[in-house]
Design an enzyme around this catalytic site. Structure first.
Site, PDB file in Angstrom:
ATOM      1  N   GLU A 163       0.577  -1.145  -0.292  1.00  0.00           N
ATOM      2  CA  GLU A 163       0.025   0.073   0.099  1.00  0.00           C
ATOM      3  C   GLU A 163       0.281   1.038   0.002  1.00  0.00           C
ATOM      4  OE1 GLU A 163      -3.301  -0.191   3.479  1.00  0.00           O
ATOM      5  OE2 GLU A 163      -3.466  -1.889   2.160  1.00  0.00           O
ATOM      6  N   GLU A 355      -5.212  -8.848   0.969  1.00  0.00           N
ATOM      7  CA  GLU A 355      -6.115  -8.349   1.696  1.00  0.00           C
ATOM      8  C   GLU A 355      -6.990  -8.132   2.137  1.00  0.00           C
ATOM      9  OE1 GLU A 355      -4.589  -5.480   4.596  1.00  0.00           O
ATOM     10  OE2 GLU A 355      -2.170  -5.623   3.846  1.00  0.00           O
TER      11      GLU A 355
HETATM   12  O1  IFM Z   1      -4.176  -3.269   9.411  1.00  0.00           O
HETATM   13  C1  IFM Z   1      -4.069  -2.719   8.245  1.00  0.00           C
HETATM   14  C2  IFM Z   1      -3.132  -3.377   6.852  1.00  0.00           C
HETATM   15  O2  IFM Z   1      -1.853  -2.820   7.679  1.00  0.00           O
HETATM   16  C3  IFM Z   1      -3.142  -2.477   6.037  1.00  0.00           C
HETATM   17  N1  IFM Z   1      -3.578  -2.790   4.975  1.00  0.00           N
HETATM   18  C4  IFM Z   1      -5.040  -1.979   5.941  1.00  0.00           C
HETATM   19  C5  IFM Z   1      -5.231  -2.809   7.311  1.00  0.00           C
HETATM   20  C6  IFM Z   1      -6.326  -2.455   8.107  1.00  0.00           C
HETATM   21  O3  IFM Z   1      -6.890  -0.999   8.149  1.00  0.00           O
END
Ligand code: IFM
Length: 452
Positions: A163, A355
């Site tokens: 990200e 994710e």
């Molecule tokens: O916890 C975070 C993660 O580190 C990166 N993506 C989003 C998740 C939830 O906010």
């Protein structure tokens, strides 16, 4: 619903969010140590000092992954464990920890999916400018080379960055993530140097000639919708900032023209040197997509209330959307929307959902059980959305649920729980939630419907 036979069902975590042991094994300081120890930056003053103590509970956590039946485990490597000062020779104890992790996964037939950077930059590099400095991209490639050389025989899937939008904009413009800078120009510099770091690291890793290994990057992507007709321009700018500022250089070799124009008064993009975009856009074997929400936006020029101040827009929550404990709208169709869009505009490219998950206000009841039915519903609807996208031609190859364990949710500290496994922070006790049982059956059936 049925998924391809080799579909990779997994779960994800990140180093600073779970490991603890911030001084263990010769680890150096990261920007998140500094930030979380700065009063007022993290809810209730929480820090990652102990977190889930995964560093010391590795075997127990590996056993939980095996019990869950994971096909893959996405974790991140803490740069300051490998190079405590951000450059130079590898710290053996740091590498050994990840070697034990990868070996433990292999012994349990779980595919390791390391991410090289999930936001814990060595503090020494931040002191020299961090991601606003080009030197950090070069240091990142050096560090990536060390880890890859050590572990690339045992891990097939490699993710350079997690990200970069969040690291750039929340860390350098909003200042709500480490390092806590507040400058649009610095957010643009960070964007470019992170992407360049990805390009240089990929080049370095490819030079090891590990045939069959797959290299990629993970972006947080969100479809953007205008709240009202008059918000169309704002929505386009938000899409440019959140999605295209990353997708375009990576997959087309150019920054979006409307963004370059939009930021004209902030930066002339002079930080882009000859050859950078070629490196940034060198082919990836897959794209990692982190998905949490659609952004429905309104124009908002006020720096006080805008969610995206540099493009003058504010997020609004649609009336009919359910909200997660983070306050984010849960709109599963938005996952299918973004996947189809990426495929149409930039594809075809293999995609792993690296994710997706939900924060729920869950707790262990008197019977010791954690009944997180909202998580089950959320995941079920999102798996279905991914399946819809696949039926529409998107090459989705795996799905990593965020997260294996409840953990340190950055500026929200330990107040938000995303785990399939409940963690009692004072004792470290792990309790698999109902969603853990449910997900393990999904994996077992490879997503197929239960027969009635
Ligand atoms: O916890 C975070 C993660 O580190 C990166 N993506 C989003 C998740 C939830 O906010």
């Amino acid at each position: 619903m049925s998924f391809p036979n080799n579909f990779l069902w997994g779960a994800a975590t990140a180093s600073y969010q779970i490991e603890g042991a911030v001084e263990g094994g010769g680890r150096g300081k990261s920007i998140w140590d500094t930030f979380s120890h700065t009063p007022g930056k993290v809810y209730r003053g929480d820090t990652g000092d102990v977190a889930c103590d995964h560093f010391h509970r590795l075997e127990e956590d590996l056993d939980l992954m095996a019990e869950l039946g994971l096909g893959a485990y996405r974790f991140s490597v803490a740069w300051p464990r490998i190079q405590p000062e951000g450059s130079g020779a590898a710290n053996k104890a740091g590498l050994d920890f990840y070697r034990r992790l990868v070996d433990g996964l292999r012994q349990r037939n779980i595919e390791p999916m390391p991410t090289l950077y999930h936001w814990d930059l060595p503090q020494t590099l931040e002191d020299r400018g961090g991601w606003t400095s080009r030197e950090t991209s070069e240091r990142f490639a050096e560090y990536a080379g060390i880890v890859y050389e050590a572990l690339s025989d045992e891990a097939e899937f490699w993710i350079t960055l997690n990200e970069p939008w969040v690291a750039s904009w929340l860390g350098h413009e909003a200042g709500v993530h480490a390092p806590g800078r507040k400058s649009t120009n610095e957010a643009l510099l960070a964007t470019h140097h992170l992407l360049l770091g990805h390009g240089l690291a990929t080049e370095r890793m490819r030079s090891e000639n590990r045939e069959g290994n797959k290299l990629g990057i993970t972006l947080s992507l969100s479809p953007v919708r205008a709240s009202r007709e008059k918000d169309e321009d704002a929505a386009k700018l938000v899409d440019g900032n959140v999605n295209r500022l990353y997708l375009d250089p990576l997959l087309r070799g150019e920054y979006p023209k409307d963004m370059v124009e939009h930021y004209r008064d902030v930066s002339d993009f002079g930080f882009v040197r000859d050859g950078d975009l070629e490196k940034i856009s060198s082919p990836n074997d897959f794209l990692g997509v982190n998905f949490y929400m659609r952004h429905t936006v309104r124009e908002d020029a006020s720096t006080e209330t805008a969610s995206f101040p540099s493009v003058g827009a504010r997020i609004v929550i649609p009336h009919n959307a359910r909200k997660t404990a983070m306050g984010w709208p849960a709109e599963p169709d938005a996952l299918a929307e973004i996947l189809v869009r990426v495929n149409e505009d930039y594809g075809p490219i293999p995609i792993y959902i690296t994710e997706n998950g939900i924060a729920v206000h869950d707790y262990a009841g008197p019977d010791g059980k954690v009944n997180d039915i909202e998580r089950v519903e959320y995941l079920d609807s999102h798996f279905r959305a991914a399946h819809d996208a696949m039926e529409n031609g998107v090459d989705v190859r795996g799905y990593m649920v965020w997260s294996l364990l409840d953990n340190f949710e950055w500026a929200e500290g330990y107040s938000k729980r995303f785990g399939l496994v409940h963690v009692d922070y004072p004792t470290g006790k792990r309790t698999p939630k109902e969603s853990f049982r449910w997900y393990s059956e999904v994996i077992e059936r490879n997503g197929a419907e239960e027969s009635s």
